[in-house]
Design a protein around this motif. Structure first.
Motif, mmCIF file in Angstrom:
data_model
loop_
_atom_site.group_PDB
_atom_site.id
_atom_site.type_symbol
_atom_site.label_atom_id
_atom_site.label_comp_id
_atom_site.label_asym_id
_atom_site.label_seq_id
_atom_site.Cartn_x
_atom_site.Cartn_y
_atom_site.Cartn_z
ATOM 1 N N UNK A 295 22.252 5.641 28.129
ATOM 2 C CA UNK A 295 22.092 4.851 26.906
ATOM 3 C C UNK A 295 23.006 5.375 25.796
ATOM 4 N N UNK A 296 23.123 6.703 25.726
ATOM 5 C CA UNK A 296 24.001 7.290 24.710
ATOM 6 C C UNK A 296 25.456 6.896 24.971
ATOM 7 N N UNK A 297 25.853 6.934 26.242
ATOM 8 C CA UNK A 297 27.225 6.557 26.588
ATOM 9 C C UNK A 297 27.476 5.080 26.276
ATOM 10 N N UNK A 298 26.480 4.223 26.542
ATOM 11 C CA UNK A 298 26.646 2.800 26.242
ATOM 12 C C UNK A 298 26.760 2.561 24.741
ATOM 13 N N UNK A 299 25.983 3.327 23.963
ATOM 14 C CA UNK A 299 26.095 3.189 22.511
ATOM 15 C C UNK A 299 27.469 3.614 22.019
ATOM 16 N N UNK A 300 27.978 4.713 22.606
ATOM 17 C CA UNK A 300 29.315 5.167 22.229
ATOM 18 C C UNK A 300 30.361 4.116 22.599
ATOM 19 N N UNK A 301 30.225 3.549 23.803
ATOM 20 C CA UNK A 301 31.178 2.528 24.242
ATOM 21 C C UNK A 301 31.110 1.296 23.337
ATOM 22 N N UNK A 302 29.890 0.887 22.992
ATOM 23 C CA UNK A 302 29.752 -0.275 22.106
ATOM 24 C C UNK A 302 30.363 0.010 20.744
ATOM 25 N N UNK A 414 32.320 -10.194 21.581
ATOM 26 C CA UNK A 414 32.224 -9.642 22.938
ATOM 27 C C UNK A 414 32.308 -10.752 23.979
ATOM 28 N N UNK A 415 31.633 -11.888 23.720
ATOM 29 C CA UNK A 415 31.694 -13.008 24.659
ATOM 30 C C UNK A 415 33.119 -13.554 24.755
ATOM 31 N N UNK A 416 33.815 -13.603 23.622
ATOM 32 C CA UNK A 416 35.199 -14.092 23.641
ATOM 33 C C UNK A 416 36.087 -13.158 24.468
ATOM 34 N N UNK A 417 35.951 -11.842 24.245
ATOM 35 C CA UNK A 417 36.772 -10.895 25.008
ATOM 36 C C UNK A 417 36.449 -10.966 26.498
ATOM 37 N N UNK A 418 35.155 -11.093 26.821
ATOM 38 C CA UNK A 418 34.785 -11.186 28.235
ATOM 39 C C UNK A 418 35.332 -12.471 28.862
ATOM 40 N N UNK A 419 35.278 -13.553 28.120
ATOM 41 C CA UNK A 419 35.839 -14.807 28.637
ATOM 42 C C UNK A 419 37.344 -14.671 28.835
ATOM 43 N N UNK A 475 33.495 -5.514 32.705
ATOM 44 C CA UNK A 475 32.244 -4.879 33.103
ATOM 45 C C UNK A 475 31.716 -3.966 31.994
ATOM 46 N N UNK A 476 32.615 -3.231 31.345
ATOM 47 C CA UNK A 476 32.187 -2.330 30.275
ATOM 48 C C UNK A 476 31.604 -3.082 29.094
ATOM 49 N N UNK A 477 32.242 -4.147 28.685
ATOM 50 C CA UNK A 477 31.721 -4.917 27.548
ATOM 51 C C UNK A 477 30.374 -5.541 27.878
ATOM 52 N N UNK A 478 30.232 -6.021 29.093
ATOM 53 C CA UNK A 478 28.962 -6.635 29.485
ATOM 54 C C UNK A 478 27.836 -5.601 29.459
ATOM 55 N N UNK A 479 28.090 -4.422 29.994
ATOM 56 C CA UNK A 479 27.044 -3.389 30.042
ATOM 57 C C UNK A 479 26.660 -2.902 28.655
ATOM 58 N N UNK A 480 27.643 -2.778 27.761
ATOM 59 C CA UNK A 480 27.309 -2.287 26.422
ATOM 60 C C UNK A 480 26.427 -3.261 25.657
ATOM 61 N N UNK A 481 26.378 -4.504 26.071
ATOM 62 C CA UNK A 481 25.517 -5.485 25.425
ATOM 63 C C UNK A 481 24.294 -5.812 26.284
ATOM 64 N N UNK A 482 23.927 -4.880 27.155
ATOM 65 C CA UNK A 482 22.704 -5.044 27.933
ATOM 66 C C UNK A 482 22.715 -6.224 28.869
ATOM 67 N N UNK A 483 23.885 -6.658 29.273
ATOM 68 C CA UNK A 483 23.975 -7.828 30.129
ATOM 69 C C UNK A 483 24.296 -7.497 31.566
ATOM 70 N N UNK A 496 26.445 -12.340 31.547
ATOM 71 C CA UNK A 496 25.377 -12.568 30.574
ATOM 72 C C UNK A 496 25.470 -11.492 29.506
ATOM 73 N N UNK A 497 25.390 -11.891 28.248
ATOM 74 C CA UNK A 497 25.360 -10.955 27.121
ATOM 75 C C UNK A 497 24.090 -11.190 26.330
ATOM 76 N N UNK A 498 23.457 -10.091 25.882
ATOM 77 C CA UNK A 498 22.199 -10.175 25.143
ATOM 78 C C UNK A 498 22.365 -9.467 23.819
ATOM 79 N N UNK A 499 21.777 -10.024 22.785
ATOM 80 C CA UNK A 499 21.842 -9.404 21.465
ATOM 81 C C UNK A 499 21.094 -8.084 21.481
#
Length: 523
Positions: A295-302, A414-419, A475-483, A496-499
Motif C-alpha cells: 500500500x505504501x508503494x502504491x501511494x508513492x507510485x500514485x 489517469x483514465x486518459x493516460x491508460x486509454x 498496469x502501474x496506473x491501474x493498480x495505483x487507483x485500486x483498479x 477499471x479505475x476507482x476513486x
C-alpha cells in the motif's frame, strides 16, 4: 534517602503484598496436578523488570511462610522456616537464563513452550530437592508425583503467562483485536457447555474423558483463526475447565485420575497448538507487513504519477507562452508584409502559421490535455490529438456513457493516460479500426470508470520495448487507483479505475494570461 527512592520502595512493598495475597488465593484453588501459583510466579519473573525481583521473592517467601509455618511440628522447622526463602530464588534461575538468552519472552512466543517446560521441570526438581534436604514431605518424592507436579506447573504457567503476553503486545499490529475478543467469548461458551456436560451428572468415565478431551476443540479453532494469540486464550480457557473439578479436593495428595489423563493430553496439545499458532502468526505478520509495504508503494507510485502530471502541465503552459510569442512575432511580420504589398508571402506565412499552431496543439494536448480540467475526459478522448498521436492516425470510434466530468480530475487524467497506453499497445498490430468504450459509474458512495479498447483487424506482433513500457505504465496506473486490468486477447484491453478515498484534488485551471494564443490548448 531521596523522595523518589522512598516512592520506589513503597511501590515495591505494595507489589510484595499484592503478590503474596495472589499466591495464597491461587494456592487455595490448586492441587498438584493443576498448580496456579506457578503461573503467577513465572509471570512475575518473566514479564516484570528484574529490579522488582527482590519484592517478588519477599512476597513469595511471606506467602509460603504463612502456609508452611503451622506444619513445623509435622515435618521440620528448617523446612517450615527456611524453604519459603529458598524456593523463589532457586526457581528464578531458569527465567533468568531465559531472559539473558531471549530477552523479552513476549517477543519470542515460539520459544515459550520450551521455556515453560524447562521452568516446570526445574521447579518440580527444586521442590522435591528442598523437601528431601530439609526433611519436608519427602514421602511424595516419586516418579508419578514428579510427573504430576510437572504437568500441574506447566498448565498453571500456560493459564497466566501467554494471556499476559497477548496483553503486552496488544498494540503491535494485531489485525482485529475485537474479533479475537468475540471469538474468545464464543469459545468460552462452548467450553462451558462441554464442561457442564462432563461434570454435572453421573457420566461414565469413558464418556466423561471424551467430553473432557473435546474441550480442546475451541482452542484449536482459536489457534487457526488468530495464531498464537488465539492459542493463548483457548488453552487458558481449556485448562481452567480441566482444573475446576479438582478444586473441590480438600485433602493433601488428592488426585483425579480421569482428569489427569485429559490434563496430560492438554499439556501435549498446548505445546503443539502454541508452536503451530506461532507459525501461523508469523505468516500473518509477514502478510500484513507485505500488505502495508505494498500500500505504501502504491501511494508513492500514485504520488509520483500526480507529480509528473503537474510537471507536464507546467511545461505545457510554458510552451504555450513560447508559442504565443511566436504567434505575436508572426502577426507582426504579416502586418509588415501586408504594408509592403507582399500578399503571396502573407498567405504563405498564414498557412504555415496555421499548420504550426495545429501541430503544436495536437502534441501539447497529447503531452497534457489541458481541456480535461474544463470539458472533461470524454471531450479530450474525442480530440484529433488522441487519434493522431496515440492511435497512429487510425480510425478511432467511441462509445462513451456516464458522467465522466463528475469524477475527480486526477482520476480522469489517469483514465486518459491508460486509454492512451491501451490504444498505443493495440496500434502495434496495425489494426484497421479501434473502438474505445467507456462508462463512468457511481455505486454506494464509490465512483470509477471502466474502459475497453477493441482493435479490428489487428495482428499479433512481437512486443517491442516501447509496447512493454506502455504495458507496464498502464498496469502501474491501474493498480495505483485500486483498479484492475485485463488483456483478453491480442485485440482487446480492458481496465477499471476507482476513486481513491484519499484522492488529491487536481490542479485547478490557471489563467495563462492574455499572451497565450487562443488554440485548442485552452479552449
Amino acid at each position: 534517602m531521596e523522595v523518589g527512592s522512598w516512592k520506589s520502595v513503597l511501590k515495591g512493598m505494595c507489589l510484595s503484598v499484592i503478590y503474596g495475597f495472589l499466591m495464597l488465593g491461587a494456592w487455595r484453588l490448586s492441587v498438584d496436578q493443576w498448580y496456579l501459583p506457578a503461573g503467577i510466579r513465572v509471570a512475575a519473573l518473566l514479564l516484570l523488570p528484574t529490579r522488582l525481583w527482590p519484592y517478588i521473592f519477599a512476597g513469595d517467601a511471606a506467602a509460603f511462610l504463612f502456609l508452611r509455618a503451622p506444619k513445623a511440628e509435622q515435618y521440620s522447622e528448617q523446612w517450615a522456616y527456611l524453604s519459603p526463602f529458598l524456593l523463589a530464588p532457586l526457581v528464578a534461575v531458569v527465567p533468568a537464563i531465559s531472559r539473558r538468552l531471549l530477552g523479552d519472552i513476549s517477543d519470542h512466543e515460539r520459544w515459550f513452550p520450551a521455556v515453560a517446560l524447562a521452568i516446570a521441570v526445574w521447579t518440580a526438581l527444586v521442590n522435591m530437592s528442598i523437601n528431601l534436604v530439609l526433611s519436608g514431605p519427602a514421602a511424595s518424592n516419586t516418579l508419578e508425583n514428579f510427573l504430576r507436579y510437572v504437568v500441574g506447573q506447566y498448565l498453571g504457567i500456560f493459564i497466566f503467562v501467554p494471556v499476559l503476553m497477548v496483553w503486552r503486545r496488544r498494540n503491535d499490529g494485531m489485525s482485529c483485536p475485537r474479533r479475537l475478543l468475540a471469538h474468545s467469548a464464543i469459545a468460552t461458551g462452548l467450553t462451558a457447555v462441554m464442561y457442564l456436560a462432563a461434570n454435572l451428572g453421573d457420566s461414565e468415565p469413558a464418556l466423561r474423558q471424551m467430553l473432557l478431551l473435546l474441550m480442546i476443540a475451541p482452542a484449536v479453532a482459536l489457534t487457526f483463526l488468530h495464531g498464537w494469540r488465539g492459542a493463548s486464550v483457548g488453552v487458558a480457557v481449556a485448562s481452567v475447565a480441566y482444573g475446576l473439578p479438582t478444586t473441590a479436593f480438600d485433602t493433601a495428595g488428592a488426585h483425579d485420575a480421569v482428569t489427569f489423563i485429559a490434563q496430560q493430553t492438554l499439556a501435549i496439545a498446548t505445546t503443539a497448538l502454541f508452536v503451530f499458532g506461532s507459525v501461523i502468526s508469523a505468516h500473518f505478520d509477514r502478510a500484513r507487513k507485505l500488505g502495508v509495504a505494498e500500500r505504501h508503494a502504491l501511494k508513492i507510485a500514485q504520488s509520483t504519477f500526480l507529480s509528473t502530471e503537474r510537471h507536464l502541465r507546467d511545461r505545457v503552459l510554458a510552451m504555450a507562452q513560447i508559442q504565443a510569442h511566436l504567434d505575436e512575432s508572426r502577426q507582426a511580420m504579416i502586418r509588415w508584409l501586408e504594408d509592403m504589398g507582399h500578399s503571396a508571402a502573407v498567405l504563405d506565412l498564414k498557412r504555415s502559421g496555421q499548420k504550426d499552431t495545429q501541430l503544436f496543439d495536437e502534441h501539447a494536448d497529447a503531452l497534457y490535455p489541458m481541456r480535461i480540467e474544463q470539458q472533461g475526459l470524454y471531450d479530450v478522448l474525442q480530440s484529433p490529438a488522441f487519434s493522431s498521436v496515440w492511435a497512429g492516425g487510425a480510425d478511432v470510434r467511441f462509445q462513451l456513457r456516464g458522467k465522466a466530468r463528475a469524477l475527480p480530475v486526477d482520476l480522469q487524467l489517469a483514465a486518459y493516460r491508460c486509454a492512451c497506453n491501451a490504444v498505443a499497445l493495440l496500434s502495434q498490430g496495425r489494426p484497421i479500426r479501434q473502438t474505445v468504450r467507456a462508462r463512468a459509474w457511481a455505486y454506494k458512495g464509490q465512483r470509477g470508470i471502466v474502459v475497453t479498447v477493441n482493435a479490428c483487424g489487428g495482428r499479433d506482433v512481437k512486443p517491442s520495448q516501447t509496447s512493454m513500457l506502455a504495458s507496464l505504465e498502464l498496469e502501474g496506473r491501474v493498480k495505483t487507483h485500486g483498479g484492475a486490468m485485463k488483456r483478453r486477447h491480442v485485440n482487446q484491453v480492458s481496465f477499471l479505475l476507482i476513486e481513491s478515498s484519499d484522492t488529491t484534488s487536481a490542479p485547478q485551471r490557471v489563467d495563462a494570461g492574455p499572451t497565450v494564443h487562443q488554440s485548442l490548448l485552452l479552449v
